[in-house]
Design an enzyme around this catalytic site. Structure first.
Site, PDB file in Angstrom:
ATOM      1  NE  ARG A  57      -2.622  -1.564  -0.907  1.00  0.00           N
ATOM      2  CZ  ARG A  57      -2.230  -2.780  -1.330  1.00  0.00           C
ATOM      3  NH1 ARG A  57      -2.118  -3.787  -0.499  1.00  0.00           N
ATOM      4  NH2 ARG A  57      -1.959  -2.980  -2.604  1.00  0.00           N
ATOM      5  CG  HIS A 107     -10.423   4.889   9.995  1.00  0.00           C
ATOM      6  ND1 HIS A 107     -11.309   4.833   8.941  1.00  0.00           N
ATOM      7  CD2 HIS A 107     -11.188   4.821  11.121  1.00  0.00           C
ATOM      8  CE1 HIS A 107     -12.545   4.725   9.395  1.00  0.00           C
ATOM      9  NE2 HIS A 107     -12.496   4.712  10.720  1.00  0.00           N
TER      10      HIS A 107
END
Length: 230
Positions: A57, A107
């Site tokens: 990612r 988050h």
């Protein structure tokens, strides 16, 4: 008197820059289920897999750029200053690279790591592995991505709650409206008198809570919307 503006952004705004989400393929991301790479249990069972997933990612994040929606929000923040609260469900740094500051990442952040032993948070721009050592406490094998996984409490919730209650306008951009607690933000803001505006590709389960709906790509609708504040 200046209005207090609260903006929540979700995966939809970053998807336009080319970042994938779990919902792009029926709950799979690069062939992985949420339970395999985005829970504390997954990290306990197979930390190497989880690290590999987030290393990928980070690599992908280096290949994309902020889009017009990110840049428009940075422009708006420069105009409104402390009267704008920008909260994102996204873990990328595209808001910051577009020029935003004081972004609340509820988050977590992909480009940071956290020691599960001493909780020290530090930058993480490269690969993270199971044998990495914490520079603060010396623990090995305890470094994890600074990501809020499913089953964990989002960050900065007390600050977010206070800002929601104080908001005159609540705007949700590119968020599905199904992941709590963020899915409940519109209701909190509306119950405390805020005007609510939804900007999305399509309606969501939370759409009935919004006073205004702007349907379309964030890169097109957000710049036009920001012009209201000029």
């Amino acid at each position: 008197m200046n209005q207090e503006i609260f903006i929540l952004t979700g995966a939809g705004i970053s998807a336009e820059s080319g970042l994938k989400t779990f919902r792009d393929a029926g709950g799979l991301w690069e062939g992985h289920k949420v339970e395999e790479v985005a829970t504390p249990g997954a990290f306990a069972v197979d930390p190497d897999l989880v690290h590999h997933f987030y290393n990928q990612r980070r690599a992908q994040l280096r290949e994309v750029e902020p889009n017009a929606a990110h840049r428009a929000l940075a422009e708006l923040q420069s105009k409104l200053g402390d009267h704008l609260t920008l909260v994102t469900q996204n873990v990328d740094d595209l808001h910051e690279r577009a020029g935003c500051h004081d972004v609340i990442h509820m988050h977590g952040e992909l480009l940071k790591k956290r020691c599960a032993s001493c909780q020290m948070i530090s930058p993480c721009t490269g690969d993270l592995t199971h044998d990495c050592t914490c520079t603060a406490c010396g623990s090995m094998g305890r470094m994890r991505p600074h990501i809020v996984w499913f089953g964990e409490m989002p960050l900065c919730m007390e600050e977010i709650q206070a800002k929601l209650i104080a908001a005159d306008v609540f705007i949700a951009i590119g968020t599905s409206g199904v992941v709590y607690p963020a899915a409940g933000f519109a209701e909190v803001a509306k119950n405390h008198g805020a005007k609510t505006i939804e900007i999305n590709l399509e309606g969501t389960e939370q759409s009935p809570l919004f006073d205004e709906h702007l349907i379309g790509k964030a890169s097109e609708t957000v710049p036009d919307f920001v012009k209201r504040f000029s």
